[in-house]
Scaffold this active site. Structure first.
Site, PDB file in Angstrom:
ATOM      1  N   HIS A 157       6.212   9.204  -7.562  1.00 29.47           N
ATOM      2  CA  HIS A 157       5.364   8.045  -7.282  1.00 29.47           C
ATOM      3  C   HIS A 157       5.288   7.729  -5.786  1.00 29.47           C
ATOM      4  CE1 HIS A 157       6.364   6.390 -11.594  1.00 29.47           C
ATOM      5  NE2 HIS A 157       5.509   7.406 -11.624  1.00 29.47           N
ATOM      6  N   PRO A 158       5.019   8.689  -4.907  1.00 31.06           N
ATOM      7  CA  PRO A 158       4.970   8.347  -3.477  1.00 31.06           C
ATOM      8  C   PRO A 158       3.768   7.478  -3.139  1.00 31.06           C
ATOM      9  CG  PRO A 158       4.208  10.596  -3.819  1.00 31.06           C
ATOM     10  CD  PRO A 158       4.743  10.116  -5.136  1.00 31.06           C
TER      11      PRO A 158
END
Length: 538
Positions: A477-478
């Site tokens: 989930h960057p």
């Protein structure tokens, strides 16, 4: 044509979109709905015509596949004892929506109200809820929170594991309420994740948004085309240079270029174009065209702690798929009904709760899986077990992602900087304790859970944080590397326009000033909707 030749003229379009991921597909659909607007969508990856994209369990094999995944790795992370992690990013039409876990999760209302309060008017929960609804085709009845006439299908999962029902009841015995809807603004509770599927098949952004639009004569989609740099005329972005199998091309943008290359790809393209931190640009030998010190900074990600418990007296995928006959039965069930283990999202049961009493809302998320393995793509373990992953929803540690070379083919240096703060190490320790308490509830005693990972023993904060450093891994989930705001380190303003430049906008998870309290695909779709609305409004 050789790559040493000058770029060939690719023509002119009103809007050039870079990246056909979750946001880019939405944007291409919405903008090309106006037949007078000429839109070009450029995607570095190829077709999503691959079985592991569409069969949900194929997630386990899509990650790491060089046809579908960029195959990045992080730099050694000090907070993880110097370990380097695989860092999957979609390299295919649909982007990460073609290789992700298919979970549809918006986050919490307070996440978006915080964005608004950080200098981004128009991004509060009341502002973005209509955008979530605009694209949604929900399995339930339409109401104030959900819509049923959008393109993005949101369905219930097509499988059932009795052991997960038992874990859900154990969570309720701990005082965690059952949740019928994680997406109404407050996701605290336990329940099954809704998924982006249609009748047991993945429903990615390509199917949802590109298929209805791709026959429009004013929309052109180019795949296998990597953008090398943006073209600037003074303080205005006028186009882009990209490379495909035929050579180099330069395209002109009459109105604007929109970067939708994600939290890793977008800052790299900016830096290769001379937009970013002067020291970074100097290191890679790119002249500074526009100094923006926030580019590539503020990287945030959810670190998951994958605790594993052996159990007995209940079936899991480990034993069901542990024999040739078991695998054949699973395949037959899917072929006949598009249900069963092959239709399952990687995580089925979700729990949102608080790691301790000092948190005023849910700050950790569980992904509970009826399986265990050493790593995705590795064989399942032989004996029945559950993976009880916990992640910190709002980490305070931030990292960076920067180009390391003027060569666009060189992977960037990704440093998530997990567990860099005392607050994050405390949440990590409390998360392991919480998972242990869940599995030790009297309701689960008959399954005789035994902690395999990280292993029993350590109980104090310091040693639990040490164990977290040993088992922690990304949950993919960057966000945040080109964040919006009104301060000197903001990269875009609230209209998603890059600060100090004309003709350039960013619309992907890199613009998030703070990570959302949940999975990131649904917010990426919403950001695409917002960008389209802003561009159409002029």
């Amino acid at each position: 044509m050789s790559f040493a030749d000058p770029p060939a003229d690719f023509g002119s379009y009103d809007v050039v979109i870079v990246g056909a991921g979750s946001s880019g597909c939405v944007l291409a659909n919405r903008l090309s709905a106006d037949p007078t607007r000429r839109v070009l969508l450029i995607e570095a990856g190829g077709s999503d015509n691959h079985p592991w994209v569409h069969i949900p369990v194929g997630y386990l094999f899509a990650i790491g596949n060089p046809r579908l995944d960029w195959g990045f790795r992080t730099e050694p992370v000090p907070g993880l004892n110097g370990r380097s992690l695989l860092y999957p990013r979609g390299k295919v039409l649909g982007g990460c929506s073609s290789i992700n876990g298919m979970i549809y999760m918006r986050g919490q209302a307070q996440d978006y109200d915080l964005w608004r309060d950080l200098g981004n008017p128009g991004w509060g929960w009341a502002d973005v809820l209509p955008l979530f609804r605009r694209s949604e085709r929900h399995f339930g009845a339409a109401d104030d929170h959900h819509a049923t006439d959008g393109e993005l299908r949101v369905e219930q999962q097509r499988l059932h594991w009795p052991i997960l029902d038992e874990v859900a009841q154990a969570a309720q015995a701990m005082g965690i309420p059952a949740s019928a809807d994680f997406n109404a603004g407050d996701n605290e509770g336990v329940g099954y994740f809704p998924v982006n599927q249609r009748r047991g098949l993945r429903w990615n952004a390509r199917k949802a948004f590109l298929d209805p639009a791709r026959r429009r004569p004013n929309l052109r989609i180019v795949t296998g085309a990597q953008v090398l740099r943006l073209v600037l005329d003074g303080r205005r972005v006028t186009g882009a240079v990209f490379r495909d199998r035929k050579g180099l091309h330069q395209v002109r943008a009459g109105q604007e270029v929109v970067l939708c290359a994600g939290a890793i790809g977008t800052p790299q393209i900016l830096e290769l174009s001379g937009i970013g931190r002067p020291d970074v640009l100097g290191t890679i030998g790119v002249p500074v065209c526009h100094a923006l010190p926030g580019v590539g900074e503020n990287l945030q990600d959810h670190l998951q702690l994958r605790t594993v418990f052996a159990i007995s007296g209940a079936r899991t995928l480990n034993d069901r798929a542990g024999s040739l006959w078991g695998k054949a039965g699973i395949a037959l069930q899917y072929a006949l009904t598009q249900s069963g283990p092959m239709a399952m999202a990687p995580s089925q049961l979700g729990i949102f709760t608080r790691s301790g009493p000092d948190h005023d809302r849910a700050n950790i998320e569980y992904h509970v899986q009826p399986l265990s393995l050493d790593a995705f793509g590795q064989p399942l373990h032989k004996t029945p077990a559950l993976t009880v992953s916990v992640c910190n929803l709002r980490p305070t540690s931030t990292g960076s992602s920067h180009a390391v070379s003027a060569d666009p083919a060189a992977p960037p240096a990704i440093q998530p900087n997990y567990l860099a703060t005392e607050a994050d190490r405390k949440v990590a320790a409390d998360s392991i304790r919480h998972a242990r308490r869940l599995m030790a509830t009297p309701h689960l005693a008959r399954f005789a859970p035994v902690e395999l990972k990280p292993g029993p023993g350590a109980e104090d904060d310091a040693n639990l944080a040490r164990l977290a450093a040993e088992i922690g891994t990304t949950i993919f989930h960057p966000v945040g590397t080109a964040r919006m705001g009104d301060d000197p380190l903001a990269v875009t303003d609230a209209r998603l326009q890059v600060r100090g430049l004309a003709g350039l906008r960013i619309a992907d998870c890199s613009v998030m000033p703070r990570i959302v309290s949940g999975n990131t695909h649904a917010p990426a779709v919403m950001i695409g909707e917002k960008a389209a609305e802003l561009i159409i409004a002029g």
